[in-house]
Each structure stands twice: as structure tokens, then as C-alpha cells.
Design a protein around this motif. Structure first.
Motif, PDB file in Angstrom:
ATOM      1  N   MET A   9       1.267 -32.546 -28.074  1.00 49.54           N
ATOM      2  CA  MET A   9       1.838 -31.505 -29.327  1.00 49.54           C
ATOM      3  C   MET A   9       1.428 -30.373 -29.164  1.00 49.54           C
ATOM      4  SD  MET A   9       1.850 -32.814 -33.346  1.00 49.54           S
ATOM      5  CE  MET A   9       0.310 -32.214 -33.990  1.00 49.54           C
ATOM      6  N   ILE A  10       2.237 -29.477 -29.752  1.00 52.04           N
ATOM      7  CA  ILE A  10       1.779 -27.830 -29.723  1.00 52.04           C
ATOM      8  C   ILE A  10       2.231 -27.440 -31.085  1.00 52.04           C
ATOM      9  CG2 ILE A  10       3.930 -27.136 -28.643  1.00 52.04           C
ATOM     10  CD1 ILE A  10       2.079 -25.024 -27.280  1.00 52.04           C
ATOM     11  N   GLY A  35       1.711 -37.105 -32.752  1.00 53.14           N
ATOM     12  CA  GLY A  35       1.506 -36.185 -31.698  1.00 53.14           C
ATOM     13  C   GLY A  35       0.772 -36.936 -30.382  1.00 53.14           C
ATOM     14  N   ASP A  36       0.169 -36.150 -29.671  1.00 52.83           N
ATOM     15  CA  ASP A  36      -0.321 -36.850 -28.443  1.00 52.83           C
ATOM     16  C   ASP A  36      -1.705 -37.445 -28.947  1.00 52.83           C
ATOM     17  OD1 ASP A  36       1.502 -35.586 -26.827  1.00 52.83           O
ATOM     18  OD2 ASP A  36       0.168 -33.970 -26.233  1.00 52.83           O
ATOM     19  N   LEU A  37      -2.111 -38.359 -28.312  1.00 51.66           N
ATOM     20  CA  LEU A  37      -3.425 -39.085 -28.800  1.00 51.66           C
ATOM     21  C   LEU A  37      -4.849 -38.656 -28.226  1.00 51.66           C
ATOM     22  CD1 LEU A  37      -2.201 -42.929 -28.859  1.00 51.66           C
ATOM     23  CD2 LEU A  37      -2.452 -41.396 -30.599  1.00 51.66           C
ATOM     24  N   ALA A  67      -4.591 -29.929 -18.436  1.00 50.26           N
ATOM     25  CA  ALA A  67      -3.398 -29.608 -17.694  1.00 50.26           C
ATOM     26  C   ALA A  67      -2.288 -29.628 -18.465  1.00 50.26           C
ATOM     27  CB  ALA A  67      -3.210 -30.204 -16.233  1.00 50.26           C
ATOM     28  N   HIS A  68      -2.136 -31.072 -19.166  1.00 55.38           N
ATOM     29  CA  HIS A  68      -1.091 -31.146 -20.088  1.00 55.38           C
ATOM     30  C   HIS A  68      -0.892 -30.182 -21.249  1.00 55.38           C
ATOM     31  CE1 HIS A  68       1.414 -34.253 -22.735  1.00 55.38           C
ATOM     32  NE2 HIS A  68       0.996 -33.296 -23.710  1.00 55.38           N
ATOM     33  N   GLU A  69      -1.918 -30.109 -21.883  1.00 55.33           N
ATOM     34  CA  GLU A  69      -1.950 -28.915 -22.860  1.00 55.33           C
ATOM     35  C   GLU A  69      -1.702 -27.679 -22.431  1.00 55.33           C
ATOM     36  OE1 GLU A  69      -1.760 -30.204 -25.799  1.00 55.33           O
ATOM     37  OE2 GLU A  69      -2.636 -32.310 -25.247  1.00 55.33           O
ATOM     38  N   LEU A  70      -2.220 -27.167 -21.349  1.00 53.63           N
ATOM     39  CA  LEU A  70      -1.754 -25.914 -20.684  1.00 53.63           C
ATOM     40  C   LEU A  70      -0.467 -25.961 -20.474  1.00 53.63           C
ATOM     41  CD1 LEU A  70      -4.931 -24.993 -18.472  1.00 53.63           C
ATOM     42  CD2 LEU A  70      -4.476 -24.092 -20.890  1.00 53.63           C
ATOM     43  N   GLY A  71       0.118 -26.976 -20.097  1.00 55.18           N
ATOM     44  CA  GLY A  71       1.759 -27.117 -19.718  1.00 55.18           C
ATOM     45  C   GLY A  71       2.381 -26.777 -21.198  1.00 55.18           C
ATOM     46  N   HIS A  72       1.851 -27.421 -22.152  1.00 56.04           N
ATOM     47  CA  HIS A  72       2.720 -26.642 -23.415  1.00 56.04           C
ATOM     48  C   HIS A  72       2.773 -25.371 -23.667  1.00 56.04           C
ATOM     49  CE1 HIS A  72       3.458 -30.434 -25.120  1.00 56.04           C
ATOM     50  NE2 HIS A  72       2.298 -31.097 -25.327  1.00 56.04           N
ATOM     51  N   LEU A  73       1.508 -24.798 -23.181  1.00 55.06           N
ATOM     52  CA  LEU A  73       1.318 -23.307 -23.406  1.00 55.06           C
ATOM     53  C   LEU A  73       2.274 -22.516 -22.675  1.00 55.06           C
ATOM     54  CD1 LEU A  73      -2.029 -21.680 -23.846  1.00 55.06           C
ATOM     55  CD2 LEU A  73      -0.343 -21.696 -25.549  1.00 55.06           C
ATOM     56  N   THR A  83       7.757 -29.182 -22.883  1.00 55.28           N
ATOM     57  CA  THR A  83       7.535 -30.340 -24.107  1.00 55.28           C
ATOM     58  C   THR A  83       7.112 -31.492 -23.619  1.00 55.28           C
ATOM     59  OG1 THR A  83       8.873 -30.994 -26.023  1.00 55.28           O
ATOM     60  CG2 THR A  83      10.023 -30.827 -23.705  1.00 55.28           C
ATOM     61  N   ASP A  84       6.830 -32.491 -24.629  1.00 52.06           N
ATOM     62  CA  ASP A  84       6.203 -33.821 -24.188  1.00 52.06           C
ATOM     63  C   ASP A  84       7.702 -34.730 -23.493  1.00 52.06           C
ATOM     64  OD1 ASP A  84       3.453 -34.047 -24.911  1.00 52.06           O
ATOM     65  OD2 ASP A  84       4.312 -33.976 -27.008  1.00 52.06           O
ATOM     66  N   ALA A  85       7.167 -35.266 -22.315  1.00 55.76           N
ATOM     67  CA  ALA A  85       8.254 -36.203 -21.596  1.00 55.76           C
ATOM     68  C   ALA A  85       7.828 -37.529 -21.963  1.00 55.76           C
ATOM     69  CB  ALA A  85       8.068 -35.657 -20.191  1.00 55.76           C
TER      70      ALA A  85
HETATM   71 ZN   LIG Z   1       1.768 -32.985 -25.402  1.00 57.06          ZN
END
Ligand SMILES: [Zn+2]
Length: 236
Positions: free
Chosen positions: A1-2, A131-133, A179-185, A189-191
Motif C-alpha cells: 500500500m502507498i 493494505g499490505d500486511l 524492494a516492494h515498498e520502493l517499487g511503489h515509489l 501498484t500491488d499485484a
Molecule cells: Zn504494496
């Protein structure tokens, strides 16, 4: 989640938004399905500014999407739990995942004494619905402009839940969450599928590289943003 808070000066009238989006489609600028709504909206805002000859705010927004200046990532060490000797290495690895995948990755590890742009806090759990857990990132872009110049500044906090199934995360699991959260930046989006970095976290099965389509989404979007910046700079 972002959670992205973008400072906006005005709301767009619907007609103008539609005009701007048809312009994007007409120039071949379709959005990749893995691109987040926040990133689309920021891009469309910038396009709308540019349509109205507001070039400085348009550039500020586009440059914030690209993160032209390097983005330092560091840990709030007061949040490090016991037995977390591998966490710092995990953060380095998470930054390294994007560095390896993306030649122009903006992420670097913050140096000692430097206030990081993305501050990582390790927490026991996140109180969020839907959101993400395992992690969350909050980001705020601050845009400033005048008739002849502009700046954009990013302030961000990342929360990493350090527990899974009654134990601390491993180094690779920390790397995946970071890396997931940096991917949001970067605009992702979440897959739903657990293929690349943006799928759900699965305890004991860290994924340490973006999928081909995640990488394609990031690179395609960065190309679009770069092309818009170049167009505007020609007009100024
Ligand atoms: Zn996420």
C-alpha cells in the motif's frame, strides 16, 4: 500500500481532465496496468499544467515521478528490535534489487549522519485495513515553483513489519519488503500474483527481483515522463 500526498493547488474541471487524457492517448501514452493510480494522476496533473502553459509546476511534478536526484534510504535505528543483525544488510539488498534491475535507479543507502529521504521504521504490526500486511510506505512530494523555476522535495517513511509466523524476518525477507515498498515509489501498484516484487508477501519465500512486466512498467513510465519533460523544455 502507498499513501501519496501530492500538494495540489486546484482541482481539475472534468472536461479539462478528459481533454488531457485523450491527448495522452493520442500521443501513444497508454498506461501500463501495473502503474499505480497515484502515479497516473500525478502524470495527468502535469500534462494538464503543460496544456495550460504552466510549465514550471508541470516539470516539478514530472521530475518528482522520475526522482531525478538520488533518493537516500536509511533506518531509524531506534526501531531496530533485538536479534536484528541481518536487517541492515537486508535493506542494502533491497536497494540493490532495484540497482541491479534498473540502470537509473534513484535509490542509495544514506550515509551516517545524513537524514534519509526514505526513513525505514521496523514495527511489530501495521494497523491498516486492506493494505499490505508486511510493509507500508508514506510519501509526500512538496512542489514549489515560480514563473522561472521549480523544485520538488520528497519526504517518505517506510514501515517494515519485522515479524512473520512468530519469528523475525530473514535478511532476504527484509530485502523483499523494502524492494516492494520502493517499487511503489517508482510508480508500481500491488499485484495479485506472487511472481515479482509487487505480489503478496509469502513467509519463507522471498522474491528478490522484479518480474519482467514490473520492470517493463517502470521503464515504460520513466520513458513517458522523460519524453514529456523534453517536450516541455523545448517549449520554454
Ligand atoms: Zn504494496
Amino acid at each position: 500500500m502507498i499513501l501519496v500526498k501530492l500538494s495540489r493547488l486546484f482541482l481539475l474541471p472534468i472536461a479539462v481532465t478528459i481533454l488531457a487524457s485523450s491527448a495522452a492517448i493520442a500521443t501513444g501514452g497508454g498506461f501500463h496496468p501495473l502503474l499505480s493510480n497515484d502515479s497516473r494522476n500525478c502524470y495527468m496533473d502535469a500534462m494538464n499544467d503543460a496544456c495550460h502553459s504552466k510549465y514550471q509546476p508541470a516539470l516539478a511534478k514530472l521530475e518528482s515521478l522520475l526522482m531525478l536526484n538520488s533518493v537516500s534510504v536509511g533506518i531509524d535505528t531506534s526501531t531496530m528490535p533485538e536479534d536484528s543483525a541481518t536487517f541492515s544488510g537486508g535493506v542494502d539488498k533491497g536497494i540493490g534489487i532495484w540497482k541491479n534491475a534498473l540502470p537509473d535507479s534513484p535509490y542509495v543507502r544514506s550515509t551516517a549522519g545524513q537524514k534519509p529521504t526514505v526513513l525505514i521504521k521496523f514495527v511489530k504490526d501495521i494497523d491498516s485495513e486492506g493494505g499490505d500486511l508486511q510493509g507500508m510506505i508514506e510519501a509526500e512530494h512538496e512542489f514549489k515553483w515560480s514563473g522561472s523555476g521549480h523544485t520538488s522535495k520528497l519526504v517518505s517513511t517506510m514501515y517494515v513489519v519485522y515479524r512473520t509466523e512468530g519469528r523475525n524476518l530473514t535478511e532476504n525477507e527484509v530485502a523483499e519488503v523494502v524492494a516492494h515498498e520502493l517499487g511503489h515509489l517508482l510508480g508500481l501498484t500491488d499485484a495479485y500474483e506472487a511472481k515479482g516484487l509487487m505480489g503478496p508477501f509469502i513467509s519463507g519465500q522471498p522474491r528478490l527481483a522484479p518480474s519482467a512486466s514490473e520492470l517493463e512498467a517502470v521503464q515504460q513510465f520513466r520513458e513517458m515522463v522523460r519524453a514529456e519533460i523534453a517536450k516541455i523544455e523545448e517549449r520554454i
